[in-house]
Design an enzyme around this catalytic site. Structure first.
Site, PDB file in Angstrom:
ATOM      1  N   GLU A   1      59.780  56.439 -42.547  1.00 41.86           N
ATOM      2  CA  GLU A   1      58.975  57.175 -43.530  1.00 41.86           C
ATOM      3  C   GLU A   1      58.602  58.551 -42.971  1.00 41.86           C
ATOM      4  O   GLU A   1      58.206  58.669 -41.807  1.00 41.86           O
ATOM      5  CB  GLU A   1      57.706  56.371 -43.841  1.00 41.86           C
ATOM      6  CG  GLU A   1      56.835  57.046 -44.870  1.00 41.86           C
ATOM      7  CD  GLU A   1      55.675  56.152 -45.305  1.00 41.86           C
ATOM      8  OE1 GLU A   1      55.918  54.988 -45.695  1.00 41.86           O
ATOM      9  OE2 GLU A   1      54.535  56.649 -45.250  1.00 41.86           O
TER      10      GLU A   1
ATOM     11  N   THR B   1      56.824  60.564 -48.437  1.00 41.00           N
ATOM     12  CA  THR B   1      55.540  60.268 -49.094  1.00 41.00           C
ATOM     13  C   THR B   1      55.250  61.269 -50.197  1.00 41.00           C
ATOM     14  O   THR B   1      55.845  62.348 -50.272  1.00 41.00           O
ATOM     15  CB  THR B   1      54.369  60.280 -48.087  1.00 41.00           C
ATOM     16  OG1 THR B   1      54.290  61.575 -47.508  1.00 41.00           O
ATOM     17  CG2 THR B   1      54.561  59.230 -47.012  1.00 41.00           C
TER      18      THR B   1
ATOM     19  N   HIS C   1      58.452  58.287 -52.556  1.00 39.39           N
ATOM     20  CA  HIS C   1      57.214  57.631 -52.964  1.00 39.39           C
ATOM     21  C   HIS C   1      56.771  58.317 -54.252  1.00 39.39           C
ATOM     22  O   HIS C   1      57.033  59.498 -54.464  1.00 39.39           O
ATOM     23  CB  HIS C   1      56.123  57.810 -51.910  1.00 39.39           C
ATOM     24  CG  HIS C   1      56.420  57.098 -50.619  1.00 39.39           C
ATOM     25  ND1 HIS C   1      55.443  56.521 -49.855  1.00 39.39           N
ATOM     26  CD2 HIS C   1      57.585  56.864 -49.965  1.00 39.39           C
ATOM     27  CE1 HIS C   1      55.994  55.970 -48.775  1.00 39.39           C
ATOM     28  NE2 HIS C   1      57.293  56.172 -48.816  1.00 39.39           N
TER      29      HIS C   1
ATOM     30  N   ARG D   1      50.022  53.053 -56.627  1.00 37.16           N
ATOM     31  CA  ARG D   1      48.879  53.514 -57.417  1.00 37.16           C
ATOM     32  C   ARG D   1      48.423  54.904 -56.939  1.00 37.16           C
ATOM     33  O   ARG D   1      48.184  55.801 -57.731  1.00 37.16           O
ATOM     34  CB  ARG D   1      47.723  52.523 -57.236  1.00 37.16           C
ATOM     35  CG  ARG D   1      46.419  52.949 -57.863  1.00 37.16           C
ATOM     36  CD  ARG D   1      45.306  52.002 -57.438  1.00 37.16           C
ATOM     37  NE  ARG D   1      45.454  50.719 -58.082  1.00 37.16           N
ATOM     38  CZ  ARG D   1      44.859  50.379 -59.222  1.00 37.16           C
ATOM     39  NH1 ARG D   1      44.064  51.210 -59.834  1.00 37.16           N
ATOM     40  NH2 ARG D   1      45.058  49.183 -59.740  1.00 37.16           N
ATOM     41  N   GLY D   2      48.308  55.087 -55.621  1.00 36.79           N
ATOM     42  CA  GLY D   2      47.713  56.317 -55.078  1.00 36.79           C
ATOM     43  C   GLY D   2      46.205  56.144 -55.052  1.00 36.79           C
ATOM     44  O   GLY D   2      45.666  55.249 -55.715  1.00 36.79           O
TER      45      GLY D   2
ATOM     46  N   ALA E   1      47.965  51.135 -67.032  1.00 34.56           N
ATOM     47  CA  ALA E   1      46.867  50.167 -66.889  1.00 34.56           C
ATOM     48  C   ALA E   1      46.778  49.680 -65.451  1.00 34.56           C
ATOM     49  O   ALA E   1      45.701  49.492 -64.899  1.00 34.56           O
ATOM     50  CB  ALA E   1      47.091  48.992 -67.836  1.00 34.56           C
TER      51      ALA E   1
ATOM     52  N   ALA F   1      40.487  45.443 -53.204  1.00 33.38           N
ATOM     53  CA  ALA F   1      40.892  44.223 -53.922  1.00 33.38           C
ATOM     54  C   ALA F   1      39.669  43.336 -54.172  1.00 33.38           C
ATOM     55  O   ALA F   1      38.762  43.281 -53.336  1.00 33.38           O
ATOM     56  CB  ALA F   1      41.929  43.470 -53.107  1.00 33.38           C
TER      57      ALA F   1
ATOM     58  N   LYS G   1      53.754  42.772 -59.539  1.00 35.03           N
ATOM     59  CA  LYS G   1      54.648  43.905 -59.241  1.00 35.03           C
ATOM     60  C   LYS G   1      56.089  43.398 -59.080  1.00 35.03           C
ATOM     61  O   LYS G   1      57.026  44.035 -59.527  1.00 35.03           O
ATOM     62  CB  LYS G   1      54.173  44.649 -57.979  1.00 35.03           C
ATOM     63  CG  LYS G   1      52.855  45.400 -58.208  1.00 35.03           C
ATOM     64  CD  LYS G   1      52.505  46.395 -57.115  1.00 35.03           C
ATOM     65  CE  LYS G   1      51.916  45.806 -55.887  1.00 35.03           C
ATOM     66  NZ  LYS G   1      51.308  46.813 -54.973  1.00 35.03           N
TER      67      LYS G   1
ATOM     68  N   ARG H   1      57.689  62.279 -36.283  1.00 33.65           N
ATOM     69  CA  ARG H   1      57.952  62.424 -34.839  1.00 33.65           C
ATOM     70  C   ARG H   1      58.964  61.370 -34.407  1.00 33.65           C
ATOM     71  O   ARG H   1      58.844  60.202 -34.792  1.00 33.65           O
ATOM     72  CB  ARG H   1      56.665  62.218 -34.043  1.00 33.65           C
ATOM     73  CG  ARG H   1      55.590  63.217 -34.422  1.00 33.65           C
ATOM     74  CD  ARG H   1      54.504  63.117 -33.408  1.00 33.65           C
ATOM     75  NE  ARG H   1      53.215  63.427 -34.000  1.00 33.65           N
ATOM     76  CZ  ARG H   1      52.078  63.375 -33.332  1.00 33.65           C
ATOM     77  NH1 ARG H   1      52.068  63.010 -32.067  1.00 33.65           N
ATOM     78  NH2 ARG H   1      50.946  63.679 -33.911  1.00 33.65           N
TER      79      ARG H   1
END
Ligand code: FAD
Length: 288
Positions: free
Chosen positions: A7, A38, A67, A97-98, A111, A140, A153, A260
């Site tokens: 990533e 990202t 992403h 979601r972010g 939603a 959560a 999901k 890195r």
């Protein structure tokens, strides 16, 4: 192609862009399955993500995954971005979601994240990964509710889930058991964070609900007292963590590189070596 994915985040200066290119070139040697980029909170840096994903893919020939978050966006922005990615040949997404804006305002065009995943799938047949949380997402309602969101999901079309970073493998293994009992069958890919700066990682871990095991805390305290280089400690911890995951049968890891190469290379190399030696042992057992 290996079971590794890396990533990266979009660079914000020419100098950072050079560093990223160098990092990507070094890590390409591990033949990652994909490399993800990202997405800025609330849709910021949208173009940076798009450009970086396209450039990494064309530079290395390794599939890029972008992403994409929806909090703070509008449906049309999400659709437009998805179209731009698809048209540019980026066929993988990490759908998220972010986090809410710093001012607390929330604008959610979907939603929930399962609805977002379905919407993306109906735009184009993307390969979609989602996030999951071995130590429970801090917002959560409960562990069960968190796992139920992951199931939804999956049902909406996600084909893998990348975990929040963790340092205690035993917590991840417990999570995997619970997730499987809940009928979730998609691959769960451990998210591995190399520790470049222990104090910063402790702050991030607190925000994310990730625990720092005693042996990690002790290793860095001892390094401070003895004047040992933190990177050496981080490398040893990484090797032990990914070796254990490979021996436990996990075939993939996702490495949060922070752009890195050195520690990410150590993690990737150690994981692949452990995975290969596990396969060799299994092969020998079959022959015997
Ligand atoms: P969901 O699947 O919707 O939720 C996960 C859990 O958190 C559920 O239990 C849900 O109910 C609960 N939850 C989360 N937010 C709320 C809320 N506001 N209200 C109520 N319950 C809530 N963020 C970025 O901005 N850009 C990135 O590129 C990015 N990449 C990531 C990659 C990985 C692998 C991971 C693990 C996280 C990443 N994040 C990124 C962070 C992510 O956006 C946050 O963790 C976000 O809070 C939850 O996203 P999600 O898609 O997991 O949410």
């Amino acid at each position: 192609m290996s079971g590794i994915s890396f990533e990266f985040f979009p660079p914000r200066s020419n100098e950072a862009s050079d560093v990223l290119q160098e990092t990507v070139d070094i890590l390409a040697a591990f033949q990652p399955a994909f490399q993800s980029v990202t997405f800025g909170a609330s849709g910021s840096q949208r173009n940076g993500t798009l450009e970086t994903a396209i450039s990494l893919q064309s530079r290395t020939g390794i599939p890029a995954a972008s992403h994409l978050t929806y909090t703070g966006s509008e449906v049309k922005d999400v659709q437009e971005f998805a179209d731009q990615l698809w048209d540019a040949g980026v066929k993988r997404l990490v759908a998220l979601r972010g986090d809410n804006r710093k001012d607390g305002s929330v604008q959610n065009p979907f939603a929930d994240t399962p609805e977002f995943v379905s919407a993306l799938k109906s735009c184009h047949p993307f390969e979609i990964a989602v996030a999951c949380y071995p130590e429970v997402h801090p917002k959560a309602k409960s562990r069960e509710a968190d796992i139920a969101v992951l199931k939804a999901k999956q049902d909406a079309g996600a084909t893998s889930a990348i975990t929040q970073f963790f340092f205690d493998n035993s917590l991840f293994y417990e999570f995997v058991e619970e997730v499987r009992e809940a009928g979730i069958t998609i691959p769960l890919v451990p998210g591995i964070l190399p520790i470049h700066n222990f104090e910063k990682v402790k702050t991030m871990a607190k925000e994310c609900g990730t625990s720092i095991p005693d042996h990690v805390e002790e290793a860095f305290s001892e390094a401070r007292i003895l004047g040992t280089n933190e990177t050496e400690i981080a490398a040893e911890l990484l090797k032990a963590q990914v070796h254990d995951l490979a021996c436990a049968g996990f075939e993939s890891i996702h490495i949060y590189t922070l752009n890195r190469a050195p520690l990410a290379s150590i993690a990737a190399g150690a994981f692949l070596a452990a995975h290969e030696s596990k396969l060799n042992v299994e092969e020998e057992k079959k022959v015997a």
